[in-house]
Design a protein around this motif. Structure first.
Motif, PDB file in Angstrom:
ATOM      1  N   ARG A  24       3.538   5.643  14.031  1.00  0.00           N
ATOM      2  CA  ARG A  24       3.968   6.059  12.697  1.00  0.00           C
ATOM      3  C   ARG A  24       4.590   4.859  11.952  1.00  0.00           C
ATOM      4  O   ARG A  24       4.346   4.675  10.754  1.00  0.00           O
ATOM      5  CB  ARG A  24       4.984   7.193  12.859  1.00  0.00           C
ATOM      6  CG  ARG A  24       5.471   7.871  11.588  1.00  0.00           C
ATOM      7  CD  ARG A  24       6.491   8.936  12.007  1.00  0.00           C
ATOM      8  NE  ARG A  24       7.101   9.616  10.902  1.00  0.00           N
ATOM      9  CZ  ARG A  24       6.671  10.751  10.372  1.00  0.00           C
ATOM     10  NH1 ARG A  24       5.573  11.321  10.855  1.00  0.00           N
ATOM     11  NH2 ARG A  24       7.307  11.324   9.364  1.00  0.00           N
ATOM     12  N   ARG A  45       2.287  -3.257  -5.433  1.00  0.00           N
ATOM     13  CA  ARG A  45       2.071  -2.546  -6.699  1.00  0.00           C
ATOM     14  C   ARG A  45       3.320  -2.552  -7.587  1.00  0.00           C
ATOM     15  O   ARG A  45       3.250  -2.133  -8.744  1.00  0.00           O
ATOM     16  CB  ARG A  45       1.659  -1.100  -6.432  1.00  0.00           C
ATOM     17  CG  ARG A  45       0.283  -0.935  -5.801  1.00  0.00           C
ATOM     18  CD  ARG A  45      -0.184   0.504  -5.905  1.00  0.00           C
ATOM     19  NE  ARG A  45       0.739   1.410  -5.236  1.00  0.00           N
ATOM     20  CZ  ARG A  45       0.608   1.808  -3.964  1.00  0.00           C
ATOM     21  NH1 ARG A  45      -0.413   1.353  -3.242  1.00  0.00           N
ATOM     22  NH2 ARG A  45       1.464   2.639  -3.414  1.00  0.00           N
ATOM     23  N   SER A  89      10.448   3.344  -1.815  1.00  0.00           N
ATOM     24  CA  SER A  89       9.236   2.927  -1.105  1.00  0.00           C
ATOM     25  C   SER A  89       9.521   2.622   0.360  1.00  0.00           C
ATOM     26  O   SER A  89       8.631   2.649   1.200  1.00  0.00           O
ATOM     27  CB  SER A  89       8.631   1.682  -1.765  1.00  0.00           C
ATOM     28  OG  SER A  89       8.302   1.931  -3.119  1.00  0.00           O
ATOM     29  N   GLU A 148      10.660   6.085   4.213  1.00  0.00           N
ATOM     30  CA  GLU A 148      10.032   6.578   5.441  1.00  0.00           C
ATOM     31  C   GLU A 148      10.043   5.527   6.549  1.00  0.00           C
ATOM     32  O   GLU A 148      10.249   5.854   7.728  1.00  0.00           O
ATOM     33  CB  GLU A 148       8.605   7.041   5.144  1.00  0.00           C
ATOM     34  CG  GLU A 148       8.563   8.307   4.285  1.00  0.00           C
ATOM     35  CD  GLU A 148       7.151   8.752   3.988  1.00  0.00           C
ATOM     36  OE1 GLU A 148       6.882   9.960   4.040  1.00  0.00           O
ATOM     37  OE2 GLU A 148       6.306   7.866   3.680  1.00  0.00           O
ATOM     38  N   ARG A 202       1.910   2.626  10.541  1.00  0.00           N
ATOM     39  CA  ARG A 202       1.303   3.205   9.330  1.00  0.00           C
ATOM     40  C   ARG A 202       2.213   3.029   8.127  1.00  0.00           C
ATOM     41  O   ARG A 202       1.766   2.653   7.034  1.00  0.00           O
ATOM     42  CB  ARG A 202       1.012   4.692   9.564  1.00  0.00           C
ATOM     43  CG  ARG A 202       0.277   5.337   8.382  1.00  0.00           C
ATOM     44  CD  ARG A 202      -0.208   6.713   8.728  1.00  0.00           C
ATOM     45  NE  ARG A 202       0.881   7.694   8.776  1.00  0.00           N
ATOM     46  CZ  ARG A 202       1.366   8.225   9.890  1.00  0.00           C
ATOM     47  NH1 ARG A 202       0.871   7.856  11.069  1.00  0.00           N
ATOM     48  NH2 ARG A 202       2.342   9.124   9.848  1.00  0.00           N
ATOM     49  N   PHE A 203       3.511   3.250   8.300  1.00  0.00           N
ATOM     50  CA  PHE A 203       4.449   3.113   7.192  1.00  0.00           C
ATOM     51  C   PHE A 203       4.622   1.660   6.769  1.00  0.00           C
ATOM     52  O   PHE A 203       4.864   1.377   5.596  1.00  0.00           O
ATOM     53  CB  PHE A 203       5.805   3.718   7.559  1.00  0.00           C
ATOM     54  CG  PHE A 203       5.801   5.227   7.593  1.00  0.00           C
ATOM     55  CD1 PHE A 203       4.961   5.956   6.780  1.00  0.00           C
ATOM     56  CD2 PHE A 203       6.652   5.915   8.447  1.00  0.00           C
ATOM     57  CE1 PHE A 203       4.950   7.344   6.803  1.00  0.00           C
ATOM     58  CE2 PHE A 203       6.665   7.307   8.483  1.00  0.00           C
ATOM     59  CZ  PHE A 203       5.801   8.021   7.661  1.00  0.00           C
ATOM     60  N   ARG A 206       2.214  -0.546   6.732  1.00  0.00           N
ATOM     61  CA  ARG A 206       1.054  -0.809   5.873  1.00  0.00           C
ATOM     62  C   ARG A 206       1.230  -0.162   4.503  1.00  0.00           C
ATOM     63  O   ARG A 206       0.932  -0.774   3.465  1.00  0.00           O
ATOM     64  CB  ARG A 206      -0.223  -0.304   6.551  1.00  0.00           C
ATOM     65  CG  ARG A 206      -0.601  -1.087   7.812  1.00  0.00           C
ATOM     66  CD  ARG A 206      -1.971  -0.697   8.311  1.00  0.00           C
ATOM     67  NE  ARG A 206      -2.023   0.682   8.792  1.00  0.00           N
ATOM     68  CZ  ARG A 206      -1.732   1.061  10.029  1.00  0.00           C
ATOM     69  NH1 ARG A 206      -1.354   0.156  10.920  1.00  0.00           N
ATOM     70  NH2 ARG A 206      -1.822   2.334  10.390  1.00  0.00           N
ATOM     71  N   GLN A 207       1.722   1.072   4.477  1.00  0.00           N
ATOM     72  CA  GLN A 207       1.922   1.770   3.207  1.00  0.00           C
ATOM     73  C   GLN A 207       2.979   1.078   2.352  1.00  0.00           C
ATOM     74  O   GLN A 207       2.824   0.938   1.141  1.00  0.00           O
ATOM     75  CB  GLN A 207       2.317   3.224   3.468  1.00  0.00           C
ATOM     76  CG  GLN A 207       1.213   4.067   4.068  1.00  0.00           C
ATOM     77  CD  GLN A 207       1.679   5.481   4.405  1.00  0.00           C
ATOM     78  OE1 GLN A 207       2.836   5.845   4.181  1.00  0.00           O
ATOM     79  NE2 GLN A 207       0.786   6.284   4.941  1.00  0.00           N
ATOM     80  N   THR A 208       4.056   0.651   3.004  1.00  0.00           N
ATOM     81  CA  THR A 208       5.144  -0.003   2.270  1.00  0.00           C
ATOM     82  C   THR A 208       4.686  -1.341   1.707  1.00  0.00           C
ATOM     83  O   THR A 208       5.027  -1.706   0.578  1.00  0.00           O
ATOM     84  CB  THR A 208       6.360  -0.209   3.201  1.00  0.00           C
ATOM     85  OG1 THR A 208       6.775   1.050   3.728  1.00  0.00           O
ATOM     86  CG2 THR A 208       7.523  -0.832   2.433  1.00  0.00           C
ATOM     87  N   ARG A 209       3.894  -2.067   2.487  1.00  0.00           N
ATOM     88  CA  ARG A 209       3.374  -3.348   2.013  1.00  0.00           C
ATOM     89  C   ARG A 209       2.538  -3.148   0.741  1.00  0.00           C
ATOM     90  O   ARG A 209       2.663  -3.910  -0.231  1.00  0.00           O
ATOM     91  CB  ARG A 209       2.538  -4.005   3.104  1.00  0.00           C
ATOM     92  CG  ARG A 209       2.063  -5.413   2.739  1.00  0.00           C
ATOM     93  CD  ARG A 209       1.204  -6.021   3.831  1.00  0.00           C
ATOM     94  NE  ARG A 209       1.977  -6.259   5.041  1.00  0.00           N
ATOM     95  CZ  ARG A 209       1.721  -5.691   6.209  1.00  0.00           C
ATOM     96  NH1 ARG A 209       0.714  -4.818   6.328  1.00  0.00           N
ATOM     97  NH2 ARG A 209       2.452  -5.970   7.263  1.00  0.00           N
ATOM     98  N   LYS A 210       1.707  -2.116   0.739  1.00  0.00           N
ATOM     99  CA  LYS A 210       0.893  -1.839  -0.454  1.00  0.00           C
ATOM    100  C   LYS A 210       1.772  -1.446  -1.637  1.00  0.00           C
ATOM    101  O   LYS A 210       1.518  -1.844  -2.777  1.00  0.00           O
ATOM    102  CB  LYS A 210      -0.101  -0.716  -0.139  1.00  0.00           C
ATOM    103  CG  LYS A 210      -1.198  -1.113   0.837  1.00  0.00           C
ATOM    104  CD  LYS A 210      -2.125   0.060   1.121  1.00  0.00           C
ATOM    105  CE  LYS A 210      -3.205  -0.318   2.123  1.00  0.00           C
ATOM    106  NZ  LYS A 210      -4.089   0.846   2.437  1.00  0.00           N
ATOM    107  N   ALA A 211       2.799  -0.636  -1.358  1.00  0.00           N
ATOM    108  CA  ALA A 211       3.690  -0.201  -2.433  1.00  0.00           C
ATOM    109  C   ALA A 211       4.430  -1.378  -3.055  1.00  0.00           C
ATOM    110  O   ALA A 211       4.623  -1.440  -4.273  1.00  0.00           O
ATOM    111  CB  ALA A 211       4.696   0.823  -1.892  1.00  0.00           C
TER     112      ALA A 211
END
Length: 218
Positions: free
Chosen positions: A39, A53, A5, A8, A42-43, A45-50
């Motif tokens: 970039r 989960r 996760s 990136e 954005r990553f 935010r994506q990593t925080r969501k991952a």
């Protein structure tokens, strides 16, 4: 899977550090650096969501089962037999690294990456067993990390070039300036590959041996 996760985001951090050093000499690097910063956001935010989960219950159960098995082995299995049981996979792991090392080609970063992944597994085995291995000193561990890092640098340079190519496709940038920066990144990748190839045979220094395998007594 959980560690993946972060891949990136980690790659982007490495790229930002390197490109920042080139912003004075290459105008295209300044635009690329700003693009990488967006970039990075954005990553993040994506990593925080991952991470939110991520479910660790199943992993926790597996760890508890492993701890029970280790306690049983510690109680029931003779020390020499236990050590032999774990030393066989160590030898097998190193044989795999050597096999992949022989397949390394200067023009194939993928062949270096495969060797690195196998070497990393071997290195982790030795580090876990290091309390039982007098020869696996702090200096030995540092040498393992340095050897792995050479291959990691090659992989980072490869990903950086791929990311820069994506940047060129997605943005309107002065092509001659972009080409100059790309040539610099290509030269760097070539130099890092050669650095590894020059030192690749140092792998033999990490080979399992009777001296390395001699376990400490309780």
């Amino acid at each position: 899977q959980y560690l993946n996760s972060f891949d990136e985001l980690r790659d982007t951090h490495v790229q930002l550090v390197h490109i920042r050093k080139l912003t004075d000499g290459f105008p295209a690097a300044r635009a690329f650096h700003k693009w990488l910063q967006k970039r990075e956001g954005r990553f993040i935010r994506q990593t925080r969501k991952a991470i939110k989960r991520t479910k660790t219950k199943r992993l926790g159960v597996r760890i508890v089962e492993l701890e029970k098995e280790i306690r049983w082995c510690h109680k029931e299995m003779p020390r020499a037999k236990a050590f032999g049981a774990v030393w066989h996979p160590v030898n097998r792991a190193f044989a795999r690294v050597m096999q992949l090392r022989r397949r390394v080609k200067a023009g194939s970063t993928e062949s270096i990456h495969r060797t690195r992944v196998a070497f990393k597994r071997y290195r982790y085995m030795l580090e876990v067993l290091s309390p039982l291995l007098p020869a696996v000193t702090r200096e030995f561990k540092r040498a393992l990390r340095d050897y792995q890092a050479m291959m990691g640098d090659v992989q980072d340079a490869k990903i950086l070039l791929e990311t820069f190519d994506e940047f060129m496709r997605r943005t309107a940038i002065d092509r001659p300036a972009a080409k100059r920066l790309r040539n610099e990144l290509t030269r760097r990748r070539r130099r890092l590959i050669q650095n590894y190839l020059n030192a690749a045979d140092k792998l033999k220094l990490f080979q399992p041996s009777p001296g390395l395998a001699k376990a400490k007594t309780p």
